[in-house]
Each structure stands twice: as structure tokens, then as C-alpha cells.
Write an enzyme that holds these catalytic residues in place. Structure first.
Site, PDB file in Angstrom:
ATOM      1  N   ASN A   1      44.737  30.301  83.740  1.00  0.00           N
ATOM      2  CA  ASN A   1      45.600  29.768  83.103  1.00  0.00           C
ATOM      3  C   ASN A   1      46.690  31.221  82.802  1.00  0.00           C
ATOM      4  O   ASN A   1      47.766  31.281  82.279  1.00  0.00           O
ATOM      5  CB  ASN A   1      45.980  28.606  82.065  1.00  0.00           C
ATOM      6  CG  ASN A   1      45.325  29.008  80.848  1.00  0.00           C
ATOM      7  OD1 ASN A   1      44.682  30.248  80.443  1.00  0.00           O
ATOM      8  ND2 ASN A   1      45.062  28.197  79.530  1.00  0.00           N
TER       9      ASN A   1
ATOM     10  N   ARG B   1      49.455  34.451  71.133  1.00  0.00           N
ATOM     11  CA  ARG B   1      49.295  33.679  69.088  1.00  0.00           C
ATOM     12  C   ARG B   1      49.815  33.740  68.102  1.00  0.00           C
ATOM     13  O   ARG B   1      50.609  34.636  68.447  1.00  0.00           O
ATOM     14  CB  ARG B   1      47.566  34.856  69.192  1.00  0.00           C
ATOM     15  CG  ARG B   1      46.400  33.481  69.766  1.00  0.00           C
ATOM     16  CD  ARG B   1      45.788  32.443  69.784  1.00  0.00           C
ATOM     17  NE  ARG B   1      45.089  32.164  70.797  1.00  0.00           N
ATOM     18  CZ  ARG B   1      45.208  30.977  71.982  1.00  0.00           C
ATOM     19  NH1 ARG B   1      46.481  31.350  72.931  1.00  0.00           N
ATOM     20  NH2 ARG B   1      44.535  30.901  72.826  1.00  0.00           N
TER      21      ARG B   1
ATOM     22  N   GLN C   1      47.803  25.645  64.195  1.00  0.00           N
ATOM     23  CA  GLN C   1      48.266  24.135  65.487  1.00  0.00           C
ATOM     24  C   GLN C   1      47.158  22.968  65.215  1.00  0.00           C
ATOM     25  O   GLN C   1      45.820  23.036  64.661  1.00  0.00           O
ATOM     26  CB  GLN C   1      47.305  25.033  66.621  1.00  0.00           C
ATOM     27  CG  GLN C   1      48.739  26.311  67.202  1.00  0.00           C
ATOM     28  CD  GLN C   1      48.810  26.641  68.081  1.00  0.00           C
ATOM     29  OE1 GLN C   1      49.427  27.056  68.718  1.00  0.00           O
ATOM     30  NE2 GLN C   1      48.245  25.893  69.355  1.00  0.00           N
TER      31      GLN C   1
ATOM     32  N   HIS D   1      52.409  24.239  71.799  1.00  0.00           N
ATOM     33  CA  HIS D   1      51.871  25.304  72.820  1.00  0.00           C
ATOM     34  C   HIS D   1      50.996  24.284  74.088  1.00  0.00           C
ATOM     35  O   HIS D   1      50.337  23.841  74.219  1.00  0.00           O
ATOM     36  CB  HIS D   1      50.503  25.261  72.081  1.00  0.00           C
ATOM     37  CG  HIS D   1      49.167  26.547  71.935  1.00  0.00           C
ATOM     38  ND1 HIS D   1      48.120  27.012  72.021  1.00  0.00           N
ATOM     39  CD2 HIS D   1      49.337  26.861  73.476  1.00  0.00           C
ATOM     40  CE1 HIS D   1      47.808  27.897  73.045  1.00  0.00           C
ATOM     41  NE2 HIS D   1      48.236  27.946  73.767  1.00  0.00           N
TER      42      HIS D   1
HETATM   43  P1  NAD Z   1      42.768  38.932  79.595  1.00  0.00           P
HETATM   44  O1  NAD Z   1      42.128  39.961  78.486  1.00  0.00           O
HETATM   45  O2  NAD Z   1      42.894  39.631  80.707  1.00  0.00           O
HETATM   46  O3  NAD Z   1      44.102  40.526  78.380  1.00  0.00           O
HETATM   47  C1  NAD Z   1      44.349  41.417  77.199  1.00  0.00           C
HETATM   48  C2  NAD Z   1      44.675  42.432  76.993  1.00  0.00           C
HETATM   49  O4  NAD Z   1      44.919  42.877  76.323  1.00  0.00           O
HETATM   50  C3  NAD Z   1      44.059  43.299  77.957  1.00  0.00           C
HETATM   51  O5  NAD Z   1      44.107  44.058  78.696  1.00  0.00           O
HETATM   52  C4  NAD Z   1      43.558  44.350  76.371  1.00  0.00           C
HETATM   53  O6  NAD Z   1      42.819  46.018  76.818  1.00  0.00           O
HETATM   54  C5  NAD Z   1      44.441  43.973  75.344  1.00  0.00           C
HETATM   55  N1  NAD Z   1      44.882  44.177  73.956  1.00  0.00           N
HETATM   56  C6  NAD Z   1      43.323  43.915  73.415  1.00  0.00           C
HETATM   57  N2  NAD Z   1      43.611  44.532  72.592  1.00  0.00           N
HETATM   58  C7  NAD Z   1      45.247  45.016  72.013  1.00  0.00           C
HETATM   59  C8  NAD Z   1      45.513  46.187  71.056  1.00  0.00           C
HETATM   60  N3  NAD Z   1      45.440  46.102  69.934  1.00  0.00           N
HETATM   61  N4  NAD Z   1      46.598  46.874  71.591  1.00  0.00           N
HETATM   62  C9  NAD Z   1      46.700  46.214  72.963  1.00  0.00           C
HETATM   63  N5  NAD Z   1      46.549  45.855  74.118  1.00  0.00           N
HETATM   64  C10 NAD Z   1      45.212  44.931  74.112  1.00  0.00           C
HETATM   65  O7  NAD Z   1      43.449  38.038  78.692  1.00  0.00           O
HETATM   66  P2  NAD Z   1      44.705  37.823  79.441  1.00  0.00           P
HETATM   67  O8  NAD Z   1      44.502  36.125  80.275  1.00  0.00           O
HETATM   68  O9  NAD Z   1      46.091  38.681  79.734  1.00  0.00           O
HETATM   69  O10 NAD Z   1      45.360  36.947  77.633  1.00  0.00           O
HETATM   70  C11 NAD Z   1      45.704  36.969  77.128  1.00  0.00           C
HETATM   71  C12 NAD Z   1      45.482  36.396  75.517  1.00  0.00           C
HETATM   72  O11 NAD Z   1      46.749  35.579  75.818  1.00  0.00           O
HETATM   73  C13 NAD Z   1      44.544  35.067  74.823  1.00  0.00           C
HETATM   74  O12 NAD Z   1      43.903  36.213  74.766  1.00  0.00           O
HETATM   75  C14 NAD Z   1      45.207  34.597  74.917  1.00  0.00           C
HETATM   76  O13 NAD Z   1      45.536  34.623  73.202  1.00  0.00           O
HETATM   77  C15 NAD Z   1      46.732  33.815  75.071  1.00  0.00           C
HETATM   78  N6  NAD Z   1      47.006  33.206  76.110  1.00  0.00           N
HETATM   79  C16 NAD Z   1      47.954  32.270  75.521  1.00  0.00           C
HETATM   80  C17 NAD Z   1      47.731  30.855  76.500  1.00  0.00           C
HETATM   81  C18 NAD Z   1      48.962  30.106  76.487  1.00  0.00           C
HETATM   82  O14 NAD Z   1      48.813  28.666  76.520  1.00  0.00           O
HETATM   83  N7  NAD Z   1      50.092  30.586  75.444  1.00  0.00           N
HETATM   84  C19 NAD Z   1      47.096  30.488  77.173  1.00  0.00           C
HETATM   85  C20 NAD Z   1      46.435  31.668  77.793  1.00  0.00           C
HETATM   86  C21 NAD Z   1      46.213  33.530  76.587  1.00  0.00           C
END
Ligand code: NAD
Length: 399
Positions: A147, A285, A314, A333
Site C-alpha cells: 500500500n 505513524r 489506535q 487511519h
Molecule cells: P520503506 O521501508 O520503503 O521506507 C522507509 C524509509 O525510512 C527507508 O528509506 C529508511 O531508510 C527510512 N528511515 C528509517 N529510519 C529513518 C530515520 N531515523 N531517519 C530518516 N529516514 C529513516 O517503507 P514505506 O513503504 O515507505 O513505508 C514507510 C512507513 O509508512 C511504514 O513503516 C509505516 O509506518 C507507514 N505506512 C503508513 C501507511 C498508512 O496507511 N498510513 C501505510 C503504509 C505504510
């Protein structure tokens, strides 16, 4: 045979749908980086159906029950003696979605001696105490990329909604008004603004690409910098800290996972570095932000708007201050649980279960924790530890 406990959000208040607004959804076979969409051996649902609520059962009921497993599906996950707690003693697999997370704290994990795997149907496994899972040798998996693009679309929608003052203007129509001055006295163009993403992973990079045609200046920070070719293609400015990024951006969007390094990264101190009147969009988050610091920044005008769909805990209690703070564009959410996204992460959950039961390796990109350590995407995007403290307050939603 295994017992699988699946915690899902409630059906719609008017009952489980008998028809849908559209007859089909586009079939996504590959994601932008070439990763294939989920490839289970079969699915027992029609893509486009509501799968994430209790009656939808993530489309898993036939598959699991015909194989002789026991499937328990419930939305009752919080407070003393919840159905989830009652079922823990002999559960082998727990499945939940971040939209309605089964907070798998160390206490709950201790009550589940047979637990082998916790699956996030979706992305973001911070609702599990990853340290406790590592200590117990429990595997944690999620359906990476399922997603990410859904969320990126939501981010763009929310940026435009805030900057252009869409929601208050819409509300004037509902109220029977034609109050153009009221609507536009907080309305701007996005064109020419500086927009920065905290993290440029699957979601963050997609947001950057979607925003490029709006004629904005793009910024990012990430602990893994993007390839130079991508930086050049999108004319990106890389920042090594939130402070540096926030100082120059009119719009900041958070797209990193919640883990101990990122918890409360937006707080009263870091908000001082934002430009006065910045917009903050957080679909990552809720706990990335200090709840009250966001409210104070909106009240003082330090932030011109805040939007997102993620809260902590949540479901958010009825008196959560983000429900009533000024200039917000919050939704529950939902960004990652469109019907389109559900079809992908339900199929991905089935793929993970098929691998588990057949003793085949689970895709590396679906792994967060395995063999007592962060693995796969978990090793790339998370840090070890626990971010579930305070999740018991989710029980307040019931009162
Ligand atoms: P991803 O793993 O592709 O990307 C995460 C990125 O965060 C990576 O590039 C990583 O290097 C970076 N990162 C981690 N710690 C960091 C820090 N301290 N400083 C800077 N960058 C940092 O994941 P994604 O698919 O892009 O998803 C990211 C997040 O989005 C998920 O973990 C989730 O919490 C959230 N999400 C929310 C929904 C929603 O419905 N609202 C859905 C999917 C994901």
C-alpha cells in the site's frame, strides 16, 4: 494444525456491503522498483471487495479452514479480557492491520507461549514490541510495498487539501454559504513551494515523484541516501537532519517507520525549526509526533496546518486532541486500506501463510524480524527496541 487469530476492524455500521461503487480495480502486477505484487497460489476473494473488516476476514477463511486450521477473527482487541487476550494462550499466528492494530506488547507475547509469527497485513510493524519478538524468536512479517503507493496518493491529496484550504471551503458549501473571502483567506498555490520528505523509501520517493509536476522544489532526508541519478532526475536537495530540512521547507511530510530513533522526532523543540506557517503531513505513524506539541504549534500559528491519518493509540479515543485542534485535515487511519490496497495485502498475507505452512522461505522483503534479529526490510528501515508503550490507552475508545 495451527490457530490463527486475525484482528480486523469492524464491518460498516450499515452492515457488510452487498454491492460496490465500482465493478473492478486495476490489476497491479509489479511495483515501480520491479518488485512483484503478491503471488499466492490462489485467492478466495474478488479484488475490490471489503476484506479488512471482520466479515471480509482478509479472504483467508476458506483457505485456512479447508486446510484444517482454526481461524479466529475479531475486532475486540483492547482492554481487560479482550477476545484477543482470551485467544493468545494457544495462538500460533497473530494477524492484524495497522489501521486497527493488535498491539503485541511484551505482556501479550508472554501470554502466547505457542506464538511463532506476527503478520502485519499492510506495512508498519511498530504495533509489535519488536524487541520482545526478537527475544522470543518470533518472526514478524509485513506485506512490503502493498500500500505504499496508496499512501503516497493520500499524502499528495492532503498536501493540496491543506495548502488550498479545501476542507473549510467544502464545509461552507454544506452550510449553504458562498463565503469566498472566508475560504481564500487561508488558501495558497503549492507551485513554487519547498516540499520535504522525512524518509525517501517506497512512500517518500513516490511522493517526490508525484509532486515533481507541480513545480515545487523538492527536499529529503533519509538514513539511506537515494542514488545520485534519482537526486539529479528530481532535482532533490538532500538534508542530513530534520532541522536542516524543516528550516527551508513550506511543507514537510513524514514517511519513515516508527522505531526508537524516530519516536517523537517532531516535538516542541524540533517544531521551532519549522518555518512559521509550515504544513505538516504525517501518514506514517502518530507517535512520530508529540501530540500536544502539534496542537500548540497549530494554535500559535507555527504550523498553518496538519493532516494525516495516523494517531496514537489506535483507535484514537473520542477526546483525542487531534480531533478538535485548529486547521487540521485528519482522517481515521485509511490511506493504506483502500479496496485496491486490501486486495494486495490480503494476497500478500496469504502468500506469507502459504510459505509458512509449506516450510518455504518468506520473501526477504516481507521480513521485519527473523531468528532473533531485524531482517529484510526490518534491518533496512527499523532500529531494534519497542515503541508500543502507552498502547493500552486504545481501550479508552470504548468508553
Ligand atoms: P520503506 O521501508 O520503503 O521506507 C522507509 C524509509 O525510512 C527507508 O528509506 C529508511 O531508510 C527510512 N528511515 C528509517 N529510519 C529513518 C530515520 N531515523 N531517519 C530518516 N529516514 C529513516 O517503507 P514505506 O513503504 O515507505 O513505508 C514507510 C512507513 O509508512 C511504514 O513503516 C509505516 O509506518 C507507514 N505506512 C503508513 C501507511 C498508512 O496507511 N498510513 C501505510 C503504509 C505504510
Amino acid at each position: 494444525m495451527a490457530k490463527i487469530v486475525c484482528v480486523l476492524y469492524d464491518d460498516p455500521v450499515d452492515g457488510y456491503p452487498t454491492s460496490y461503487a465500482r465493478d473492478d480495480i486495476p490489476k497491479i502486477v509489479k511495483y515501480p522498483d520491479g518488485q512483484t505484487a503478491p503471488t499466492p497460489q490462489a485467492i478466495d476473494f474478488k479484488p475490490g471487495e471489503l476484506l479488512g473488516s471482520v466479515s471480509g476476514a482478509l479472504g483467508l477463511r476458506d483457505f485456512l479452514e479447508k486446510s484444517g486450521h482454526t481461524l479466529v477473527v475479531t475486532s475486540d482487541k483492547d482492554g481487560a479480557n479482550s477476545k484477543l487476550d482470551q485467544e493468545l494462550h494457544d495462538a500460533e499466528i497473530i494477524i492484524s492491520q495497522p489501521f486497527w492494530p493488535a498491539y503485541m506488547t511484551a505482556e501479550r507475547i508472554a501470554k502466547a507461549p505457542k506464538l511463532k509469527m506476527i503478520i502485519t497485513a499492510g506495512i508498519g510493524s511498530d504495533h509489535t514490541d519488536l524487541q520482545a519478538a526478537m527475544d522470543r524468536g518470533i518472526t514478524v512479517t509485513e506485506v512490503t510495498y502493498s500500500n505504499s503507493n496508496s499512501v503516497a496518493e493520500h499524502v499528495v491529496m492532503m498536501i493540496l487539501a491543506l495548502v488550498r484550504n479545501y476542507i473549510p471551503s467544502y464545509n461552507w458549501v454544506i452550510k449553504g454559504g458562498w463565503n469566498i473571502a472566508d475560504c481564500v483567506s487561508r488558501s495558497y498555490d503549492l507551485e513554487g513551494m519547498h516540499v520535504g520528505t522525512v524518509a525517501a523509501g517506497r512512500i517518500g520517493l513516490r511522493v517526490l515523484r508525484l509532486l515533481k509536476p507541480f513545480g515545487v522544489q523538492l527536499h529529503y532526508m533519509d538514513r539511506h541516501p537515494l542514488p545520485e541519478a534519482v537526486e539529479t532526475e528530481l532535482n532533490l536537495t538532500h538534508h542530513s537532519s530534520l532541522e536542516s530540512l524543516a528550516k527551508v521547507c513550506d511543507v514537510v511530510t513524514l514517511n519513515c517507520p516508527l522505531h526508537p530513533e524516530t519516536e517523537h522526532m517532531v516535538n516542541a523543540d524540533s517544531l521551532k525549526n519549522f518555518k512559521r506557517g509550515a504544513y505538516l503531513i504525517n501518514t506514517a505513524r502518530g507517535k512520530l509526533c508529540d501530540t500536544n506539541a502539534v496542537v500548540a504549534a497549530l494554535e500559535s500559528g507555527q504550523l498553518a496546518g496538519y493532516a494525516g491519518d495516523v494517531w496514537f493509540p489506535q483507535p484514537a479515543p473520542a477526546d483525542h486532541p487531534w480531533r478538535t485542534m485548529p486547521h487540521h485535515g485528519m482522517t481515521p487511519h485509511i490511506s493504506g486500506t483502500s479496496l485496491s490496497a486490501q486486495a494486495r495485502y490480503a494476497a500478500g498475507t496469504r502468500e506469507i501463510l502459504e510459505c509458512y505452512f509449506e516450510g518455504r522461505p518468506i520473501r526477504d522483503e516481507y521480513l521485519i524480524v527473523q531468528d532473533g534479529r531485524l531482517a529484510g526490510v526490518g534491518a533496512h528501515s527499523y532500529s531494534a527496541g519497542n515503541t508500543t508503550a502507552g498502547s493500552e490507552d486504545a481501550a479508552k475508545f470504548k468508553h
